[in-house]
Design a protein around this motif. Structure first.
Motif, PDB file in Angstrom:
ATOM      1  N   LEU A 632       0.823  -1.204   0.000  1.00 42.51           N
ATOM      2  CA  LEU A 632       0.000   0.000   0.000  1.00 42.51           C
ATOM      3  C   LEU A 632       0.858   1.256   0.000  1.00 42.51           C
ATOM      4  O   LEU A 632       1.961   1.282   0.554  1.00 42.51           O
ATOM      5  CB  LEU A 632      -0.923   0.002   1.226  1.00 42.51           C
ATOM      6  CG  LEU A 632      -1.923  -1.157   1.315  1.00 42.51           C
ATOM      7  CD1 LEU A 632      -2.633  -1.128   2.647  1.00 42.51           C
ATOM      8  CD2 LEU A 632      -2.921  -1.085   0.165  1.00 42.51           C
ATOM      9  N   GLN A 633       0.331   2.291  -0.582  1.00 44.17           N
ATOM     10  CA  GLN A 633       0.988   3.590  -0.591  1.00 44.17           C
ATOM     11  C   GLN A 633       0.219   4.534   0.322  1.00 44.17           C
ATOM     12  O   GLN A 633      -1.012   4.626   0.251  1.00 44.17           O
ATOM     13  CB  GLN A 633       1.021   4.162  -2.006  1.00 44.17           C
ATOM     14  CG  GLN A 633       1.687   5.528  -2.107  1.00 44.17           C
ATOM     15  CD  GLN A 633       1.616   6.089  -3.505  1.00 44.17           C
ATOM     16  OE1 GLN A 633       1.059   5.449  -4.399  1.00 44.17           O
ATOM     17  NE2 GLN A 633       2.150   7.276  -3.687  1.00 44.17           N
ATOM     18  N   VAL A 634       0.940   5.225   1.206  1.00 44.98           N
ATOM     19  CA  VAL A 634       0.327   6.162   2.134  1.00 44.98           C
ATOM     20  C   VAL A 634       0.422   7.568   1.551  1.00 44.98           C
ATOM     21  O   VAL A 634       1.510   8.016   1.174  1.00 44.98           O
ATOM     22  CB  VAL A 634       1.010   6.122   3.516  1.00 44.98           C
ATOM     23  CG1 VAL A 634       0.330   7.090   4.474  1.00 44.98           C
ATOM     24  CG2 VAL A 634       0.975   4.708   4.083  1.00 44.98           C
ATOM     25  N   VAL A 635      -0.728   8.244   1.474  1.00 41.21           N
ATOM     26  CA  VAL A 635      -0.749   9.624   0.978  1.00 41.21           C
ATOM     27  C   VAL A 635      -1.445  10.502   2.011  1.00 41.21           C
ATOM     28  O   VAL A 635      -2.340  10.055   2.738  1.00 41.21           O
ATOM     29  CB  VAL A 635      -1.473   9.721  -0.379  1.00 41.21           C
ATOM     30  CG1 VAL A 635      -0.709   8.969  -1.447  1.00 41.21           C
ATOM     31  CG2 VAL A 635      -2.902   9.193  -0.280  1.00 41.21           C
ATOM     32  N   LEU A 650      -4.787   5.174   2.368  1.00 41.51           N
ATOM     33  CA  LEU A 650      -4.012   4.036   1.878  1.00 41.51           C
ATOM     34  C   LEU A 650      -4.496   3.725   0.461  1.00 41.51           C
ATOM     35  O   LEU A 650      -5.689   3.492   0.254  1.00 41.51           O
ATOM     36  CB  LEU A 650      -4.196   2.823   2.789  1.00 41.51           C
ATOM     37  CG  LEU A 650      -3.773   3.011   4.252  1.00 41.51           C
ATOM     38  CD1 LEU A 650      -4.105   1.772   5.072  1.00 41.51           C
ATOM     39  CD2 LEU A 650      -2.289   3.321   4.344  1.00 41.51           C
ATOM     40  N   LYS A 651      -3.565   3.733  -0.488  1.00 37.43           N
ATOM     41  CA  LYS A 651      -3.928   3.538  -1.879  1.00 37.43           C
ATOM     42  C   LYS A 651      -3.238   2.303  -2.440  1.00 37.43           C
ATOM     43  O   LYS A 651      -2.118   1.967  -2.046  1.00 37.43           O
ATOM     44  CB  LYS A 651      -3.552   4.769  -2.703  1.00 37.43           C
ATOM     45  CG  LYS A 651      -4.245   6.053  -2.254  1.00 37.43           C
ATOM     46  CD  LYS A 651      -3.830   7.255  -3.097  1.00 37.43           C
ATOM     47  CE  LYS A 651      -4.414   7.193  -4.487  1.00 37.43           C
ATOM     48  NZ  LYS A 651      -4.147   8.416  -5.263  1.00 37.43           N
ATOM     49  N   SER A 722       8.655  11.167   3.162  1.00 38.79           N
ATOM     50  CA  SER A 722       7.902  10.345   4.120  1.00 38.79           C
ATOM     51  C   SER A 722       8.711   9.118   4.514  1.00 38.79           C
ATOM     52  O   SER A 722       9.543   8.611   3.750  1.00 38.79           O
ATOM     53  CB  SER A 722       6.575   9.897   3.503  1.00 38.79           C
ATOM     54  OG  SER A 722       6.796   9.006   2.424  1.00 38.79           O
ATOM     55  N   GLU A 724       7.473   6.315   4.841  1.00 32.92           N
ATOM     56  CA  GLU A 724       6.981   5.219   4.017  1.00 32.92           C
ATOM     57  C   GLU A 724       7.854   5.035   2.783  1.00 32.92           C
ATOM     58  O   GLU A 724       8.137   3.904   2.364  1.00 32.92           O
ATOM     59  CB  GLU A 724       5.530   5.510   3.606  1.00 32.92           C
ATOM     60  CG  GLU A 724       4.882   4.438   2.751  1.00 32.92           C
ATOM     61  CD  GLU A 724       4.538   3.201   3.563  1.00 32.92           C
ATOM     62  OE1 GLU A 724       4.345   2.143   2.953  1.00 32.92           O
ATOM     63  OE2 GLU A 724       4.468   3.308   4.807  1.00 32.92           O
ATOM     64  N   ALA A 725       8.328   6.141   2.197  1.00 27.51           N
ATOM     65  CA  ALA A 725       9.169   6.051   1.003  1.00 27.51           C
ATOM     66  C   ALA A 725      10.501   5.390   1.324  1.00 27.51           C
ATOM     67  O   ALA A 725      11.024   4.588   0.533  1.00 27.51           O
ATOM     68  CB  ALA A 725       9.394   7.442   0.421  1.00 27.51           C
ATOM     69  N   ARG A 728       9.843   1.599   1.980  1.00 26.09           N
ATOM     70  CA  ARG A 728       9.533   0.885   0.737  1.00 26.09           C
ATOM     71  C   ARG A 728      10.793   0.668  -0.100  1.00 26.09           C
ATOM     72  O   ARG A 728      11.000  -0.413  -0.660  1.00 26.09           O
ATOM     73  CB  ARG A 728       8.479   1.672  -0.052  1.00 26.09           C
ATOM     74  CG  ARG A 728       7.981   0.971  -1.318  1.00 26.09           C
ATOM     75  CD  ARG A 728       7.041   1.882  -2.077  1.00 26.09           C
ATOM     76  NE  ARG A 728       5.887   2.224  -1.282  1.00 26.09           N
ATOM     77  CZ  ARG A 728       4.785   1.460  -1.192  1.00 26.09           C
ATOM     78  NH1 ARG A 728       4.737   0.331  -1.890  1.00 26.09           N
ATOM     79  NH2 ARG A 728       3.781   1.828  -0.473  1.00 26.09           N
ATOM     80  N   THR A 792      14.887   8.521  -2.477  1.00 29.10           N
ATOM     81  CA  THR A 792      14.564   9.663  -1.619  1.00 29.10           C
ATOM     82  C   THR A 792      15.646  10.732  -1.587  1.00 29.10           C
ATOM     83  O   THR A 792      15.418  11.806  -1.013  1.00 29.10           O
ATOM     84  CB  THR A 792      14.334   9.176  -0.178  1.00 29.10           C
ATOM     85  OG1 THR A 792      15.578   8.677   0.360  1.00 29.10           O
ATOM     86  CG2 THR A 792      13.283   8.078  -0.133  1.00 29.10           C
TER      87      THR A 792
END
Length: 798
Positions: A632-635, A650-651, A722, A724-725, A728, A792
């Motif tokens: 999932l990708q968090v935006v 969550l996308k 982020s 998250e990046a 990932r 990043t």
């Protein structure tokens, strides 16, 4: 629907016991909810005479009474406003069990004065709901006698009436069913016109537009002058009291009696308080009515009213008005018997939140053909009890056309009901229920009676025949079982159940709330559209479909907080509505947490809930559903009811799977909720279903015989990057050996420079074939650094 045995026998000639009658009623589909004999619980109560009533020496609102119960005089402290010298009352002495509380009475000390007994109200004896004062017995009541000898207490039967059986909202309707099944004989109801002595000084008119002509199609009434509105006869007061109604005066009691006895609501106006004639019409917007219940209501143009030249005096089919109500000084009355539209009556009562016996009957449908007969019977009873002289009847409108004629084929009873009944018994049954039956070849033409609006087709007649014949005669047969039982749950239904289990395992409690809510609340959560307003809500404040499952959960959290439950975790799986078209309803799993995520404990520090708790719940629910929780990708995007800086989505590719975060402070303030509330919404329709493949099942656990290896990295990245990046990128550096990546530290300060931050992560390597060498581990570490740097712009922190 309550009635006494003696009341039933007024219409039914029977020797059957009350137990037998109760059993037959239940078998007829008129379920008996309770059968009680009041005399059994009132054996210890006696009659008393208040000799003196003076002020309590230490309390302004209490009285100190001397009450004789024949064998002795007792001192009683009483707070009832109607306690006075000379009154005949019901007295409970010490040791007597009070029915309303179930506790034995004891002597007490009230403000320093001993109270040796208690004078009782109707509610305390469970003989009614009146608790405004103590019971006032007739003046000629003997003193010191057991209450069961002074008053008549015959058994009270309480029957649950289904909505389709409006005819059984009168005692006579129940007697008719019992007579049809053979429990006695239905007594004839003789209706003779009352002799008229003069034209009615009060006229009546119907003033409805053609579109609302059904609001009051028929109105009958007459003037009765020279009445004396005193006390009702003892038999009438006893019957009304037994079913929970407080006797008020003869005229009011007679209207209540006809409502219960013959399912014919009535109303009487004091002519001295009327201004001119009575007009039945629709209310004008803004008109008000001071009702008999002491409340004032503002009306709209969809409500049927009875008005004079001074304004609205009664709400048709719902409740009368206080200004024209009868009193002990009333001498001339106008008796109203009318027919009101069930739908309009129900809508009016629901909109104004008025529950009355009249509304309960009119909205289910009263006998339209009984309007004139009801007026004649009520007139005769008023003259017999109150005296007076009746005017000529005033009748306007006409009876609605009822052209029902149903073709009944006898063989359909066995076909639909599975029971064999003789044809002659079928005909006798239908005739006993009031139907007109005419032979027409191999079938019958059946005209239902006016009081049975629920009989509309042949299947209804079949049901009546079987009901009277006895449901117990229907043979019990087992359904054939198929040879192969196939799964009944779809893949999506299974997935929904997995989500429920997963959220429950995370400590959230499942709730089930309404799918509708107040419009003002719906607007806070993106709703309030006109197409989502309910045309016929179950309550005036539940008038819109919910746009989000969170709305009712937040309200539930507020109610729990008001009762001291501030640490809360709730979830619900259900639909939410974005429009009234196909595809504008979706299935959502929503949850929230309030209060503390970790409570006070010696081993760890307490902390409140935050947006990351909601995110963890959302990710856990996705994992439970078999969705790609790791992909999932968090935006930083979320609906408007979330806090704009403490929420996200969550996308999966371009599709939004879930939203999470703190509920917006403005929403909480509007709803009167204090503190932080974090929540999530998982859109189950957007979660991909697990792929089902006809392959050999894989083992649930694939354990490795080699130790996992953990390496820590600290990267300096821009503050806009982020976490998250970073996670990932690190995990994608080597998908074979890297099994997990987690963030364990965040630092922002002078040691990393302005607009920078340090993110420390732990990378877990899990070999499956052999233990990697130092060079191989170092190579993977270099891959991690390179992957993070490329994704990043981060560099290793020295």
């Amino acid at each position: 629907m309550k009635f006494t045995l003696s009341w039933l026998k007024r219409h039914l000639d029977t020797t059957a016991s009350v137990e037998s009658i109760s059993e037959r009623l239940t078998m007829l589909g008129l379920e008996v909810e309770s059968l009680e004999d009041p005399a059994a619980r009132l054996s210890g109560f006696v009659t008393g005479h208040v000799l003196e009533a003076g002020k309590h020496p230490n309390a302004d609102r209490l009285q100190l009474c001397k009450v004789s119960i024949g064998r002795e005089t007792l001192q009683v402290v009483c707070g009832a406003p109607n306690a006075r010298a000379g009154l005949k009352v019901v007295v409970a002495t010490p040791g007597v069990v009070v029915p309303a509380t179930g506790e034995a009475l004891k002597k007490g000390n009230v403000r320093g004065v001993e109270s040796q007994a208690m004078m009782c109200s109707w509610r305390e004896l469970m003989l009614g709901e009146d608790h405004s004062g103590i019971i006032e017995l007739p003046a000629d009541t003997p003193v010191g006698e057991p209450l069961t000898k002074v008053l008549s207490f015959d058994p009270v039967i309480d029957v649950a009436i289904t909505p389709n059986r409006a005819d059984c909202l009168g005692v006579r309707g129940i007697a008719r069913d019992l007579a049809a099944v053979g429990v006695g004989k239905l007594k004839a109801l003789t209706v003779e016109p009352v002799k008229s002595g003069f034209p009615s000084p009060v006229g009546v008119s119907l003033s409805f537009p053609p579109s609302a002509a059904a609001a009051c199609p028929l109105f009958a009434g007459r003037t009765i002058r020279g009445v004396q509105n005193g006390e009702s006869p003892v038999w009438l007061k006893n019957w009304l009291t037994a079913v929970g109604l407080r006797p008020i005066s003869a005229l009011v009691d007679i209207t209540n009696y006809f409502t219960i006895d013959l399912n014919r609501p009535l109303h009487v106006f004091d002519i001295a308080k009327l201004s001119g004639n009575i007009e039945a019409r629709l209310a004008r917007p803004g008109e008000t009515l001071a009702a008999l219940n002491g409340k004032t209501y503002t009306l709209d143009d969809q409500m049927t009213v009875l008005a004079d030249s001074a304004g609205v005096q009664s709400l048709g089919g719902v409740i009368g008005g206080e200004p024209t109500g009868v009193t002990a000084q009333t001498t001339d009355v106008f008796l109203e018997t009318a027919l009101f539209d069930p739908m309009r009556t129900a809508a009016t009562g629901r909109k104004l939140a008025i529950d009355s016996d009249a509304r309960y009957r009119f909205e289910r449908g009263v006998d339209p053909a009984f309007v004139i007969s009801g007026m004649e019977l009520a007139t005769r009873m008023i003259i017999e009890v109150c005296g007076g002289e009746a005017s000529e009847p005033v009748v306007v409108g006409q009876l609605p056309v009822d052209d029902r004629s149903i073709v009944f084929r006898p063989h359909r009873v066995a076909l639909l009901g599975g029971v064999t009944v003789e044809e002659a018994e079928m005909v006798a049954t239908l005739e006993a229920l009031g139907c007109r039956v005419t032979k027409a070849g191999d079938s019958y033409a059946v005209v239902p009676p006016s009081w049975r609006a629920d009989l509309t087709g042949e299947h209804d007649l079949v049901e009546e025949v079987i009901r009277i014949h006895g449901y117990g005669h229907i043979p019990a047969l087992s359904m054939p079982r198929p040879a192969v039982v196939r799964p009944v749950l779809t893949q999506q239904q299974r997935q929904t159940n997995w989500v429920r289990r997963g959220l429950a395992a995370r400590g959230l409690v499942e709730t089930v709330t309404w799918s509708f809510l107040p419009s003002a609340v719906a607007e806070l959560f993106g709703g309030g559209k006109a197409e989502l307003k309910l045309a016929n809500p179950i309550s005036a404040d539940l008038d819109a479909l919910r746009p989000s499952v969170l709305a009712n959960l937040v309200l539930a959290a507020g109610r729990n907080a008001d009762r001291g439950f501030k640490d809360l975790a709730l979830f619900e799986v259900g639909p939410e509505f974005n429009g009234d078209q196909p595809g504008e309803q979706r299935l959502v799993a929503g949850g929230l947490r309030t209060g503390r995520a970790i409570g006070r404990h010696w081993a760890e520090q307490a902390r409140p809930v935050d947006a990351f708790d909601a995110k963890a719940d959302a990710v856990g629910a996705i994992a439970a559903a078999g969705g790609p929780a790791d992909g999932l990708q968090v935006v930083a995007e979320a609906p408007a009811w979330y806090h704009p800086g403490r929420s996200g989505s969550l996308k999966l590719g371009p599709k939004v799977i879930a939203a999470f975060g703190e509920i917006h402070p403005r929403v909480l303030a509007t709803l009167g909720i204090k503190g932080v509330v974090v929540a999530f919404e998982l859109f189950l329709d957007a979660v991909p279903l697990p792929k089902v493949r006809a392959t050999k099942a894989k083992p649930l656990l694939k354990a490795s015989p080699f130790h996992a290896i953990e390496r820590d990295f600290a990267f300096i990245v821009d503050r806009t990057v982020s976490a998250e990046a970073v996670l990932r990128a690190a995990k994608g550096a080597d998908k074979t050996l890297i099994s997990d990546v987690l963030l364990f530290d965040l630092y922002e300060g002078p040691h990393v420079g302005d607009d920078k931050k340090s993110l420390a992560i732990q990378v877990t390597l899990q070999p499956t074939e052999r233990t990697p060498t130092d060079a191989e581990i170092e190579a993977i570490a270099n891959k991690v650094v390179a992957a993070v740097g490329k994704a990043t712009g981060g560099v290793l922190r020295a």
